[in-house]
Motif scaffolding. Structure first.
Motif, short mmCIF file in Angstrom:
data_model
loop_
_atom_site.label_atom_id
_atom_site.label_comp_id
_atom_site.label_asym_id
_atom_site.label_seq_id
_atom_site.Cartn_x
_atom_site.Cartn_y
_atom_site.Cartn_z
N LEU A 28 -33.82 -37.88 33.39
CA LEU A 28 -34.02 -36.95 34.82
C LEU A 28 -33.59 -35.86 34.32
N CYS A 31 -33.70 -30.56 39.64
CA CYS A 31 -34.64 -29.30 40.19
C CYS A 31 -33.94 -28.18 40.65
N GLN A 36 -32.63 -32.00 43.70
CA GLN A 36 -32.84 -33.39 43.55
C GLN A 36 -33.31 -33.67 42.34
N LYS A 38 -35.62 -35.07 39.24
CA LYS A 38 -37.28 -35.01 38.90
C LYS A 38 -37.37 -35.17 37.51
N LEU A 39 -38.51 -35.88 37.20
CA LEU A 39 -39.05 -35.87 35.80
C LEU A 39 -39.17 -34.48 35.13
N ARG A 42 -42.43 -31.39 35.24
CA ARG A 42 -43.30 -32.07 36.20
C ARG A 42 -42.97 -31.11 37.60
N CYS A 44 -41.57 -30.62 41.37
CA CYS A 44 -40.50 -31.46 42.14
C CYS A 44 -41.53 -32.31 43.27
N PRO A 45 -41.37 -33.42 43.54
CA PRO A 45 -42.05 -34.29 44.37
C PRO A 45 -41.31 -34.03 45.73
N ASN A 46 -40.00 -33.37 45.73
CA ASN A 46 -39.32 -33.13 47.00
C ASN A 46 -39.85 -31.83 47.50
N ASN A 48 -41.94 -29.46 45.77
CA ASN A 48 -43.27 -28.93 45.33
C ASN A 48 -43.02 -27.49 44.36
N TYR A 50 -42.37 -25.70 40.78
CA TYR A 50 -42.24 -25.64 39.45
C TYR A 50 -42.01 -24.28 38.93
#
Length: 60
Positions: A28, A31, A36, A38-39, A42, A44-46, A48, A50
């Motif tokens: 991991l 971000c 947070q 994140k992969l 990718r 960031c799912p938290n 959004n 990049y």
């Protein structure tokens, strides 16, 4: 064609398959926007984001 003379035991089968179960989880990264986990490579799912840009529109 070669045919086994005896049935392969459960222990023999499990020990052969166990090498694949030792694979580590993907690493991991953090971000830079929201800090947070994140992969890597990718969105960031938290938050959004990049590469410092908002990629996915957030509903606000």
């Amino acid at each position: 064609m070669a045919v086994p003379k005896r049935k392969t035991s459960k222990a023999k089968t499990s020990s052969r398959k166990s090498a694949n179960m030792k694979k580590a989880l993907p690493g991991l990264s953090i971000c830079p926007q929201c800090h947070q986990p994140k992969l890597p490579h990718r969105v960031c799912p938290n938050c959004n984001y990049y590469d410092g840009k908002e990629v996915v529109e957030t509903e606000a």
